[in-house]
Design an enzyme around this catalytic site. Structure first.
Site, PDB file in Angstrom:
ATOM      1  N   SER A 143      -3.377  -4.728   1.193  1.00  0.00           N
ATOM      2  CA  SER A 143      -3.276  -4.196  -0.167  1.00  0.00           C
ATOM      3  C   SER A 143      -2.154  -4.900  -0.906  1.00  0.00           C
ATOM      4  O   SER A 143      -1.208  -5.395  -0.290  1.00  0.00           O
ATOM      5  CB  SER A 143      -2.997  -2.693  -0.133  1.00  0.00           C
ATOM      6  OG  SER A 143      -2.696  -2.182  -1.421  1.00  0.00           O
ATOM      7  N   TYR A 156       2.135   4.949   2.508  1.00  0.00           N
ATOM      8  CA  TYR A 156       0.971   4.046   2.412  1.00  0.00           C
ATOM      9  C   TYR A 156       1.427   2.600   2.332  1.00  0.00           C
ATOM     10  O   TYR A 156       0.900   1.723   3.035  1.00  0.00           O
ATOM     11  CB  TYR A 156       0.127   4.418   1.198  1.00  0.00           C
ATOM     12  CG  TYR A 156      -1.046   3.495   0.988  1.00  0.00           C
ATOM     13  CD1 TYR A 156      -2.145   3.528   1.847  1.00  0.00           C
ATOM     14  CD2 TYR A 156      -1.063   2.578  -0.063  1.00  0.00           C
ATOM     15  CE1 TYR A 156      -3.220   2.672   1.667  1.00  0.00           C
ATOM     16  CE2 TYR A 156      -2.132   1.720  -0.254  1.00  0.00           C
ATOM     17  CZ  TYR A 156      -3.209   1.773   0.611  1.00  0.00           C
ATOM     18  OH  TYR A 156      -4.276   0.917   0.426  1.00  0.00           O
TER      19      TYR A 156
END
Length: 263
Positions: A143, A156
């Site tokens: 990501s 995250y």
């Protein structure tokens, strides 16, 4: 003949979203698909759709990749059925957006178990085989959060930083055996990811104009399959922001603070 014709592609988290879209596009290129996810009913729907639309050969396995014994059993079955895995796409993952002081320990463990340990476990299932054949491709879906962490995504982002660290080391190790390793770093994608990450819907609403379509990301990943692509960064402007952050972190944190808190 397509580059993927007859190649065996394993995709985790394949019951919907980006995983399903990658499966569709790989099937269109003639790949044999091995699809993994927790929900067997959703996998069966995807399998039926791929067979109907592309006449694709599809094998499905319900598995929670955070469970070591279950993953080992599933990969043992995979090798019994298809004998070799050419491409592994570690796509399974999830996020929960909360400030660090609000993060529940159970949620933190779950994110690391799936996003990091599950990815590493699946990778370890293919490493010896790919090294022995001196061919193969491991694709890890990370990501942009692994490059530029923002408020409300501390845990995250930490998992995705870990994925990038693992991927970069793995790439150098596997290069000696001619095995490719690619990191995929997308920004926000318009999938069900945000139903879990931010049930309020505020984040998805605030970044709607910049949301990537899963078809767009899948196209770039499938195009890279079987090639020595180091990284895929989408969108390019967001990756440019990550590069600027590495050069001028204090400036980016000060200037972008208000925008970052819009999650």
């Amino acid at each position: 003949m397509s580059r993927l014709q007859g190649k065996t592609v394993v995709i985790t988290g394949a019951s919907g979203g980006l995983g399903m879209e990658m499966a569709k596009q790989a099937a269109a290129e003639g790949a044999r698909l091995i699809l993994l996810a927790r929900r067997l009913d959703r996998l069966e729907e995807v399998k039926e759709m791929l067979h109907r639309t592309f006449a694709a050969e599809v094998h499905i396995f319900a598995v929670d990749i955070s469970q070591k014994e279950a993953v080992e059993e599933v990969f043992s079955k995979i090798y019994e059925e298809v004998s070799r895995i050419d491409i592994l796409v570690n796509n399974a993952g999830f996020g929960i957006f909360k400030e660090a002081r609000e993060a529940k320990w159970e949620e933190t463990q779950a994110m690391f178990n799936v996003n990091v340990l599950g990815l590493i476990l699946c990778t370890q299932m293919v490493i010896p085989h790919m090294q022995a054949r001196r061919s193969g491709h491991i694709i890890n879906i990370a990501s942009q959060a692994g490059k530029l962490a923002t408020p409300k995504s501390s845990v995250y982002a930490a998992t995705k930083h870990a994925v990038l660290g693992y991927t970069n080391s793995l790439r150098m190790e596997m290069a000696r055996a001619g095995v490719y390793v690619t990191a995929v770093n997308p920004g926000p994608i318009a999938t069900d990811f945000f139903a879990v990450a931010d049930p309020s819907g505020s984040y998805a609403k605030n970044v709607a104009r910049w949301m990537l379509k899963p078809e767009q990301v899948a196209k770039e990943v499938v195009k890279a399959m079987g090639t020595n692509k180091r990284e895929i960064n989408l969108p390019r402007w967001m990756n440019a922001g990550s590069i600027i952050y590495m050069l001028f972190p204090r400036l980016v944190e000060r200037v972008g603070r208000q925008a970052f808190f819009k999650k």
